[in-house]
Structure formats: C-alpha cells, structure tokens
Design a protein around this motif. Structure first.
Motif, mmCIF file in Angstrom:
data_model
loop_
_atom_site.group_PDB
_atom_site.id
_atom_site.type_symbol
_atom_site.label_atom_id
_atom_site.label_comp_id
_atom_site.label_asym_id
_atom_site.label_seq_id
_atom_site.Cartn_x
_atom_site.Cartn_y
_atom_site.Cartn_z
ATOM 1 N N ASP A 69 -11.517 -1.194 15.358
ATOM 2 C CA ASP A 69 -10.577 -2.155 15.916
ATOM 3 C C ASP A 69 -9.351 -1.390 16.408
ATOM 4 O OD1 ASP A 69 -12.148 -4.370 15.269
ATOM 5 O OD2 ASP A 69 -11.365 -4.396 13.226
ATOM 6 N N ARG A 70 -9.055 -1.533 17.677
ATOM 7 C CA ARG A 70 -7.911 -0.812 18.247
ATOM 8 C C ARG A 70 -6.629 -1.596 17.984
ATOM 9 N NH1 ARG A 70 -9.755 4.368 19.842
ATOM 10 N NH2 ARG A 70 -11.921 4.086 20.473
ATOM 11 N N TYR A 71 -5.524 -0.875 17.881
ATOM 12 C CA TYR A 71 -4.238 -1.529 17.648
ATOM 13 C C TYR A 71 -3.119 -0.704 18.252
ATOM 14 C CZ TYR A 71 -3.038 1.994 14.140
ATOM 15 O OH TYR A 71 -2.742 3.185 13.527
ATOM 16 N N ARG A 72 -2.027 -1.356 18.518
ATOM 17 C CA ARG A 72 -0.762 -0.708 18.864
ATOM 18 C C ARG A 72 0.343 -1.407 18.077
ATOM 19 N NH1 ARG A 72 -2.952 -1.362 24.474
ATOM 20 N NH2 ARG A 72 -3.604 0.737 25.173
ATOM 21 N N LEU A 73 1.186 -0.617 17.410
ATOM 22 C CA LEU A 73 2.325 -1.199 16.704
ATOM 23 C C LEU A 73 3.422 -1.544 17.704
ATOM 24 C CD1 LEU A 73 2.710 1.096 13.545
ATOM 25 C CD2 LEU A 73 1.415 -1.039 13.767
ATOM 26 N N SER A 74 4.119 -2.625 17.446
ATOM 27 C CA SER A 74 5.274 -2.984 18.264
ATOM 28 C C SER A 74 6.462 -2.107 17.898
ATOM 29 C CB SER A 74 5.640 -4.452 18.043
ATOM 30 O OG SER A 74 6.139 -4.632 16.727
ATOM 31 N N ASP A 75 7.475 -2.087 18.757
ATOM 32 C CA ASP A 75 8.712 -1.369 18.424
ATOM 33 C C ASP A 75 9.285 -1.869 17.099
ATOM 34 O OD1 ASP A 75 8.284 -0.302 20.921
ATOM 35 O OD2 ASP A 75 10.348 -0.581 21.618
ATOM 36 N N GLY A 76 9.216 -3.186 16.906
ATOM 37 C CA GLY A 76 9.728 -3.760 15.663
ATOM 38 C C GLY A 76 8.963 -3.271 14.445
ATOM 39 N N ASP A 77 7.626 -3.159 14.579
ATOM 40 C CA ASP A 77 6.808 -2.627 13.487
ATOM 41 C C ASP A 77 7.224 -1.194 13.153
ATOM 42 O OD1 ASP A 77 5.163 -4.882 13.193
ATOM 43 O OD2 ASP A 77 3.728 -4.164 14.681
ATOM 44 N N ILE A 78 7.398 -0.395 14.194
ATOM 45 C CA ILE A 78 7.738 1.020 14.003
ATOM 46 C C ILE A 78 9.106 1.158 13.347
ATOM 47 C CG2 ILE A 78 8.250 3.184 15.218
ATOM 48 C CD1 ILE A 78 6.102 2.261 17.299
ATOM 49 N N MET A 79 10.073 0.383 13.808
ATOM 50 C CA MET A 79 11.410 0.450 13.211
ATOM 51 C C MET A 79 11.391 -0.030 11.761
ATOM 52 S SD MET A 79 13.128 1.966 15.461
ATOM 53 C CE MET A 79 14.670 1.920 14.548
ATOM 54 N N ALA A 80 10.555 -1.022 11.457
ATOM 55 C CA ALA A 80 10.432 -1.481 10.064
ATOM 56 C C ALA A 80 9.874 -0.374 9.176
ATOM 57 C CB ALA A 80 9.544 -2.723 9.998
ATOM 58 N N CYS A 81 8.928 0.416 9.710
ATOM 59 C CA CYS A 81 8.402 1.570 8.969
ATOM 60 C C CYS A 81 9.515 2.580 8.693
ATOM 61 C CB CYS A 81 7.282 2.251 9.761
ATOM 62 S SG CYS A 81 5.780 1.279 9.973
ATOM 63 N N CYS A 82 10.351 2.818 9.695
ATOM 64 C CA CYS A 82 11.473 3.753 9.527
ATOM 65 C C CYS A 82 12.480 3.225 8.503
ATOM 66 C CB CYS A 82 12.159 4.006 10.861
ATOM 67 S SG CYS A 82 11.150 4.879 12.075
ATOM 68 N N ASP A 83 12.753 1.925 8.568
ATOM 69 C CA ASP A 83 13.692 1.327 7.606
ATOM 70 C C ASP A 83 13.209 1.537 6.179
ATOM 71 O OD1 ASP A 83 15.202 0.446 9.746
ATOM 72 O OD2 ASP A 83 14.435 -1.607 9.689
#
Length: 339
Positions: A69-83
C-alpha cells in the motif's frame, strides 16, 4: 594531520575470515572514543513516502511491487513527527523516502524551512535519492544540513547486477561529488552480503570511501524482501557487517557510523554489537505507526509496532547497559567538512 589509514586485499580477507575479531573491535572502539567519547547520537527517522520511480532488484518499495500500500505523509503529519521527536530529545530529523516525483523541489524546500523555523537548533538530513545538483543546492539553501545517499557498491558490474539499466554507478558517484561540493555533511554506504558481492567488491567499496571521505557511512546486512527478484537470496551476516564497521571506523576515524535497523533485524542484539564495534549513531523511527509496515524495504523489519516514546526509552536502556549513553545533541561530524 591524521595518518591516512588503508587496508589491502590480503588483510581484508584475513579479517573477514574472523581472524583478530576481538582485537579489531577493541581498536575501533578506542578510536571512536577518542573523538566521540561514549556518546551515541540519535536520528529521528521519518519515512514520509514509499512511492519510488526506481526498480532496484533488492528493494521492497521498488516501482513494480504491486503488493504494498503506497502512502505519502502530509506536511502536518511530518511536523507532528518532529514535534514528538523534539519532545523526546531528538535534535536531528531524517526525511527519508523513495525517489518520488510527486515531491517537487519547492515542496521539499518548504518542508525543510518549516522544520528549521520551528526547531532552529536541529539538523535536517535528507535521504531521497538522486536529484540534480540544482535541486541539491536548493535544499541546502533552504536549510538542509546532511544528505544520505548510499552508493550500494563501488564496482560497476556489481552495480548492474543490483539495478536496472536506467541507473548507473557513474551517476550515483556524480551525485555524491555534487553533494560534497555544495557543503553538505554527506553519507555514503553499501549493503553487506548483497547478491553477487565478492571480497574484491568490498575492497573497492572501502577504497571508494577512503577517496570520497564521507562524513557518514551507512552499512547494513542485505535482507531479502519477498516481493522482489532477490526475495529468495540469502541475507548478509552480523559477523561480516560488524567486522566492516570496525574496519571503516579505523579507515575513517571521525566518521559518523550508524548501527542500523537492518543489523538489529537480523540479530536481536545487532545494534549493540554494532556500537561495540565502533558505531556511534542509531536511527529510531518517528514515522506514524500506521505506515511503518508499509515502508517495507526488506522483510521482518523491527520497530514497526512500537510508539516512538517506547522505542527511545528501550533504546536508551539498552545503550546504557553496554556502557554508552544516548545524548540530546545534533551529533555533527567532528572534523573539517572540506577535507
């Protein structure tokens, strides 16, 4: 200046046969401690896309694998990971993905700027494959600090065994040269025990690393992925990987050297064995739990179910038990980037 270390084919074969294993590790650890003491640097890995335009024969996210299953994280997802990562003590974030044409340069630059604006005391590492020198320059100007691009093998014939004809070792090496010229902290590396690999290939890998002088070297055992052309091939071994980690530490004394997830996948204590052989970096996964199993570069990858907080606490305890310490630090290369 440090003496320029080297190894010849006879010495390499001798060490790969298991000779002087304990002494080799002791020497590597002594060199590592000279520059990095007992510190272990953590990098927060964010696997933000598993789309890839390439069809490498060993990789589970290759273009022709229709079973993931292919996926792309949103900018919001990525920033939440950083947080979450910042809260846990990470000061380097690694944006890793397949070579996904969806992410044009402006999107990558926007992500880099967002992370650096929110967390100016953190480093941003990219691992998104082969791009133009102009693209690399744009990412650098946006604030990217490091770039990981494993060369996989320094032998042209072996490279062609692992990759389809549209990919070339010449172009891969050109990308690494461009990254160094721009001013990145650059990481190269290779798989240990990949199909068709010989001792001569490994010798050429080591000589290429001596010539390139990367700031980071990522090596890990080849592990087959069942939906690839190499799905039935044998995996690389812990012993050979650990031996090569020690050799690389001695050849490149200041290098940032990860004990990889792949090493921990083939041996429950693989990452500890890597650290006790000269490695000084680990890269826990900050990706959202829902996508971790979909970033299936190889089979049975560890840490696909753990939350980031659980993973880092477990890792700290394991690192402490072998006499090292996880530090809250960017973990930059200790040396002249221009050498």
């Amino acid at each position: 200046m440090e003496a320029k270390q080297n190894i010849d084919m006879e010495q390499l074969q001798y060490l790969l046969n298991g000779n002087e294993a304990d002494y080799l590790k002791e020497r590597a650890v002594a060199v590592r401690q000279r520059y990095y003491d007992a510190d272990v640097y953590i990098r927060g890995l964010i696997e933000f896309t598993n789309y890839c335009r390439n069809n490498c024969y060993y990789c589970g996210i290759r273009r022709d694998n229709a079973n993931i299953d292919r996926y792309r994280l949103s900018d919001g997802d990525i920033m939440a990971c950083c947080d979450e990562g910042y809260r846990l003590g990470f000061r380097t974030f690694v944006l890793q993905g397949g070579e996904d044409g969806f992410y044009i340069d402006s999107m990558i630059c926007r992500l880099i700027r967002s992370i650096k604006e929110r967390y100016p005391d953190c480093a941003v590492t990219l691992s998104i494959g082969e791009r133009s020198k102009e693209s690399y320059q744009a990412y650098f100007e946006a604030g990217a600090d490091r770039y990981l691009l494993r060369h996989e093998t320094a032998n042209d014939a072996h490279y062609r065994q692992l990759h389809p004809s549209e990919l070339s070792l010449k172009h891969r090496k050109e990308c690494l040269k461009n990254l160094k010229e721009i001013g990145y902290q650059v990481g190269a590396g290779f798989m240990v025990g990949s199909p068709g690999q010989t001792t001569q290939n490994l010798y050429e890998d080591l000589q290429f690393l001596r010539e390139l002088k990367p700031h980071m070297v990522g090596i890990g055992p080849f592990i087959p992925q069942h939906d690839t052309p190499f799905g039935r091939e044998l995996a690389g071994t812990v012993d050979m990987t650990v031996t090569l980690l020690s050799i690389i530490r001695l050849l490149l004394p200041r290098v940032l050297l990860p004990a990889t997830t792949a090493l921990g996948t083939i041996d429950p204590f693989g990452r500890e064995k890597g650290l006790m052989a000269g490695a000084n970096v680990v890269m826990p996964n900050l990706s959202p739990g829902r996508v971790r199993k979909q970033y299936a570069l190889y089979d049975k990858k560890i840490c696909t179910g753990e939350e980031a907080a659980e993973c880092i606490e477990c890792l700290k305890n394991r690192v402490n038990k072998i006499g090292y310490r996880v530090v809250c630090d960017r973990g930059d290369y200790k040396g002249d980037l221009n050498v």
